[in-house]
Design a protein around this motif. Structure first.
Motif, PDB file in Angstrom:
ATOM      1  N   GLU A   1     -13.019  -7.503  -4.116  1.00  0.00           N
ATOM      2  CA  GLU A   1     -12.629  -6.860  -2.859  1.00  0.00           C
ATOM      3  C   GLU A   1     -11.141  -6.554  -2.944  1.00  0.00           C
ATOM      4  OE1 GLU A   1     -14.117  -8.564   0.938  1.00  0.00           O
ATOM      5  OE2 GLU A   1     -12.009  -8.462   1.518  1.00  0.00           O
ATOM      6  N   VAL A   2     -10.809  -5.261  -2.895  1.00  0.00           N
ATOM      7  CA  VAL A   2      -9.402  -4.850  -2.979  1.00  0.00           C
ATOM      8  C   VAL A   2      -8.787  -5.093  -1.607  1.00  0.00           C
ATOM      9  CG1 VAL A   2      -7.815  -2.945  -3.401  1.00  0.00           C
ATOM     10  CG2 VAL A   2      -9.924  -3.127  -4.725  1.00  0.00           C
ATOM     11  N   SER A   3      -7.838  -6.044  -1.553  1.00  0.00           N
ATOM     12  CA  SER A   3      -7.328  -6.398  -0.230  1.00  0.00           C
ATOM     13  C   SER A   3      -6.138  -5.528   0.145  1.00  0.00           C
ATOM     14  CB  SER A   3      -6.952  -7.875  -0.189  1.00  0.00           C
ATOM     15  OG  SER A   3      -6.018  -8.100  -1.188  1.00  0.00           O
ATOM     16  N   GLY A   4      -5.926  -5.447   1.426  1.00  0.00           N
ATOM     17  CA  GLY A   4      -4.786  -4.694   1.940  1.00  0.00           C
ATOM     18  C   GLY A   4      -4.151  -5.476   3.063  1.00  0.00           C
ATOM     19  N   GLU A   5      -3.256  -4.833   3.763  1.00  0.00           N
ATOM     20  CA  GLU A   5      -2.642  -5.470   4.929  1.00  0.00           C
ATOM     21  C   GLU A   5      -2.410  -4.387   5.974  1.00  0.00           C
ATOM     22  OE1 GLU A   5       1.873  -5.665   3.351  1.00  0.00           O
ATOM     23  OE2 GLU A   5       0.375  -6.927   2.341  1.00  0.00           O
ATOM     24  N   PRO A   6      -2.252  -4.784   7.248  1.00  0.00           N
ATOM     25  CA  PRO A   6      -2.077  -3.770   8.278  1.00  0.00           C
ATOM     26  C   PRO A   6      -0.922  -2.827   7.922  1.00  0.00           C
ATOM     27  CG  PRO A   6      -2.383  -5.909   9.280  1.00  0.00           C
ATOM     28  CD  PRO A   6      -2.268  -6.144   7.804  1.00  0.00           C
ATOM     29  N   GLY A   7      -1.162  -1.543   8.011  1.00  0.00           N
ATOM     30  CA  GLY A   7      -0.137  -0.545   7.661  1.00  0.00           C
ATOM     31  C   GLY A   7      -0.244  -0.138   6.204  1.00  0.00           C
ATOM     32  N   ASN A   8      -0.884  -0.969   5.400  1.00  0.00           N
ATOM     33  CA  ASN A   8      -1.095  -0.642   3.984  1.00  0.00           C
ATOM     34  C   ASN A   8      -2.492  -1.148   3.612  1.00  0.00           C
ATOM     35  OD1 ASN A   8      -0.790   0.113   1.352  1.00  0.00           O
ATOM     36  ND2 ASN A   8       0.420  -1.684   0.760  1.00  0.00           N
ATOM     37  N   GLU A   9      -3.499  -0.511   4.263  1.00  0.00           N
ATOM     38  CA  GLU A   9      -4.862  -1.019   4.180  1.00  0.00           C
ATOM     39  C   GLU A   9      -5.480  -0.825   2.795  1.00  0.00           C
ATOM     40  OE1 GLU A   9      -3.674   0.636   6.727  1.00  0.00           O
ATOM     41  OE2 GLU A   9      -4.311  -0.290   8.607  1.00  0.00           O
ATOM     42  N   PHE A  10      -4.886   0.036   1.992  1.00  0.00           N
ATOM     43  CA  PHE A  10      -5.442   0.255   0.662  1.00  0.00           C
ATOM     44  C   PHE A  10      -4.292   0.578  -0.277  1.00  0.00           C
ATOM     45  CE2 PHE A  10      -4.446   4.544   1.547  1.00  0.00           C
ATOM     46  CZ  PHE A  10      -4.762   4.714   2.880  1.00  0.00           C
ATOM     47  N   SER A  11      -4.429   0.164  -1.524  1.00  0.00           N
ATOM     48  CA  SER A  11      -3.432   0.523  -2.526  1.00  0.00           C
ATOM     49  C   SER A  11      -4.198   1.051  -3.720  1.00  0.00           C
ATOM     50  CB  SER A  11      -2.614  -0.706  -2.898  1.00  0.00           C
ATOM     51  OG  SER A  11      -2.234  -0.629  -4.246  1.00  0.00           O
ATOM     52  N   LEU A  12      -3.938   2.300  -4.076  1.00  0.00           N
ATOM     53  CA  LEU A  12      -4.679   2.894  -5.194  1.00  0.00           C
ATOM     54  C   LEU A  12      -4.437   2.098  -6.473  1.00  0.00           C
ATOM     55  CD1 LEU A  12      -4.233   6.695  -4.474  1.00  0.00           C
ATOM     56  CD2 LEU A  12      -6.225   5.271  -4.032  1.00  0.00           C
ATOM     57  N   GLU A  13      -3.221   1.545  -6.578  1.00  0.00           N
ATOM     58  CA  GLU A  13      -2.882   0.767  -7.764  1.00  0.00           C
ATOM     59  C   GLU A  13      -3.800  -0.456  -7.863  1.00  0.00           C
ATOM     60  OE1 GLU A  13      -1.219   2.240  -9.968  1.00  0.00           O
ATOM     61  OE2 GLU A  13      -1.659   0.492 -11.226  1.00  0.00           O
ATOM     62  N   HIS A  14      -4.058  -1.092  -6.693  1.00  0.00           N
ATOM     63  CA  HIS A  14      -4.961  -2.252  -6.696  1.00  0.00           C
ATOM     64  C   HIS A  14      -6.369  -1.854  -7.155  1.00  0.00           C
ATOM     65  CE1 HIS A  14      -2.350  -4.680  -3.670  1.00  0.00           C
ATOM     66  NE2 HIS A  14      -1.870  -4.673  -4.892  1.00  0.00           N
ATOM     67  N   TYR A  15      -6.814  -0.650  -6.736  1.00  0.00           N
ATOM     68  CA  TYR A  15      -8.132  -0.191  -7.199  1.00  0.00           C
ATOM     69  C   TYR A  15      -8.120  -0.043  -8.713  1.00  0.00           C
ATOM     70  CZ  TYR A  15     -10.048   0.537  -2.576  1.00  0.00           C
ATOM     71  OH  TYR A  15     -10.530   0.323  -1.319  1.00  0.00           O
ATOM     72  N   ARG A  16      -7.054   0.623  -9.215  1.00  0.00           N
ATOM     73  CA  ARG A  16      -6.961   0.853 -10.675  1.00  0.00           C
ATOM     74  C   ARG A  16      -7.037  -0.453 -11.447  1.00  0.00           C
ATOM     75  NH1 ARG A  16      -3.116   4.688  -9.358  1.00  0.00           N
ATOM     76  NH2 ARG A  16      -4.022   6.767  -9.510  1.00  0.00           N
ATOM     77  N   GLN A  17      -6.358  -1.492 -10.903  1.00  0.00           N
ATOM     78  CA  GLN A  17      -6.291  -2.770 -11.635  1.00  0.00           C
ATOM     79  C   GLN A  17      -7.602  -3.561 -11.563  1.00  0.00           C
ATOM     80  OE1 GLN A  17      -3.012  -4.469  -9.575  1.00  0.00           O
ATOM     81  NE2 GLN A  17      -1.485  -3.199 -10.607  1.00  0.00           N
ATOM     82  N   SER A  18      -8.517  -3.132 -10.708  1.00  0.00           N
ATOM     83  CA  SER A  18      -9.713  -3.954 -10.468  1.00  0.00           C
ATOM     84  C   SER A  18     -10.878  -3.643 -11.404  1.00  0.00           C
ATOM     85  CB  SER A  18     -10.181  -3.780  -9.023  1.00  0.00           C
ATOM     86  OG  SER A  18      -9.152  -4.167  -8.155  1.00  0.00           O
TER      87      SER A  18
END
Ligand code: PLP
Length: 384
Positions: A116-133
């Motif tokens: 599960e690619v986590s995010g935080e309020p205001g930055n709910e998704f990070s494409l970099e996190h997807y790439r690393q997963s």
């Protein structure tokens, strides 16, 4: 009554939907694909016409690549179970509805692993996190298009491109966007789109489906009679029969066909423009109430037509109940079947109150809803 719970199911429906359903019940009534008498053929034509409407809406040339289900949850289960085997890995987001969270949890027990690619309020998704997963055994990425808690839109085009670069399938849960946003599988890198018929598509409850890109094959979630190849003990391997066992919801599909026709003749851009105006009115009005905290961005452009908020520390269920009982405003409070998103927004104990207008909502109704929230904030001033 002011209905602001269109994210759960839209109401009212266009009159054409009711008419088409009544027409099916009164004048047709046959079982699509089950027989050669005229009532069965009429029903089959209605089902086929709805398939064509949906295929054109989602940019598919072949209407057989639309498979009907009873809701979005059923479609998501079909997509995941149809694609995954023990040993496979899936990437998902931290905003997902239980319609994704729970089947993935169940599949984990059968040897599927999940990131599960986590995010935080205001930055709910990070494409970099997807790439690393990504892992060697990653089979698919599944994300919603828009959060049903905050309306936040995910960058599905970018996520789809990353999935494509890794040669894995991308499943998009369009529960909050189908019928509002233009979702064209000819131009967007989506392999499987899952949609409910009863939300933005304005059709009746009990409808939904999948739109499958050419070349995507799923093993069926359920097996049984299809009206085709009846001499065989094996499930047909061609679409849509492979994924549509048992009698279809003919009356619901008749209504869905009429609602998609209505949407397409009005134009999705008209719906989107209207809902944008109403959401911005909500955001602007609620932001002026000091006790109110709005979740998600203040620009309605970056949201599906959903605005969620709290009044100080008041329990969201209590507020929604007062809105309903005192002001006749129907909203949705609590967890919205999305505990992971609420954990991210730190609203797991309070929940949030969600207002979700449709293009039928009047701006006077939005003004009334804002005034009701202002009154409640004043009434409970000392407690908030
Ligand atoms: C993001 C999201 N996904 C899936 C669903 C499930 O839709 P359905 O109730 O049609 O199964 C919902 C319903 O609210 C939703 O908001």
């Amino acid at each position: 009554m002011i209905y602001l719970d269109n994210a759960a199911t839209t109401w009212p429906k266009p009159p054409e939907v009711v008419q088409a359903m009544a027409d099916f019940m009164i004048n047709m009534g046959g079982n699509s694909g089950r027989g050669t008498h005229s009532a069965s053929i009429q029903a089959a034509n209605v089902v086929f016409d709805t398939r064509v409407e949906l295929a054109e809406l989602f940019g598919l040339k072949n209407p057989s690549r639309i498979a009907f289900t009873s809701n979005a949850t059923h479609a998501i289960n079909q997509a995941l179970v149809g694609l995954l085997y023990p040993g496979d890995h899936v990437i998902t987001s931290s905003l997902e509805h239980n319609a994704v969270v729970r089947p993935l949890k169940a599949l984990e027990r059968y040897g599927v692993s999940v990131t599960e690619v986590s995010g935080e309020p205001g930055n709910e998704f990070s494409l970099e996190h997807y790439r690393q997963s990504f892992q060697k055994n990653t089979k698919c990425v599944i994300t919603l298009h828009a959060s049903n808690v905050t309306g936040t839109l995910l960058p599905i085009e970018e996520i789809g491109k990353i999935a494509g670069e890794h040669g894995v399938k991308y499943i998009v849960d369009a529960a909050q966007t189908a019928g509002v946003f233009d979702i064209d599988l000819e131009t967007l890198p989506i392999d499987i789109l899952t949609f409910p018929g009863h939300k933005g598509l304005l059709g009746p409850q009990g409808t939904g489906g999948l739109a499958l890109r050419e070349g995507v094959n799923l093993k069926p979630l359920i097996y049984g009679g299809t009206g085709s190849l009846s001499e065989s003990e094996n499930q047909p391997d061609f679409l849509p029969d492979a994924l549509e066992s048992g009698t279809l919801n003919g009356v619901g599909i008749a209504g869905l066909g009429a609602s998609v026709q209505y949407l397409r003749s009005l134009g999705l851009h008209v719906i989107r423009k209207r809902e944008l105006e109403l959401c911005q009115q909500l955001i602007d009005g609620l932001s002026e109430i000091p006790e109110v905290k709005i979740y998600g961005e203040n620009n309605a452009l970056n949201r599906a037509p959903i605005v969620s908020f709290n009044i100080g520390s008041l329990d969201s269920m209590f507020v929604a109940d007062r809105l309903d009982q005192v002001y006749g405003i129907r909203s949705r409070a609590g967890m919205h079947c999305a505990p992971h998103a609420h954990r991210m927004f730190k609203t797991i104990s309070q929940g949030v109150i969600r207002f979700s207008p449709s293009h039928f909502t009047q701006s006077e109704e939005i003004a009334e809803a804002i005034q009701a929230v202002r009154n409640l904030a004043k009434e409970f001033e000392r407690t908030v």
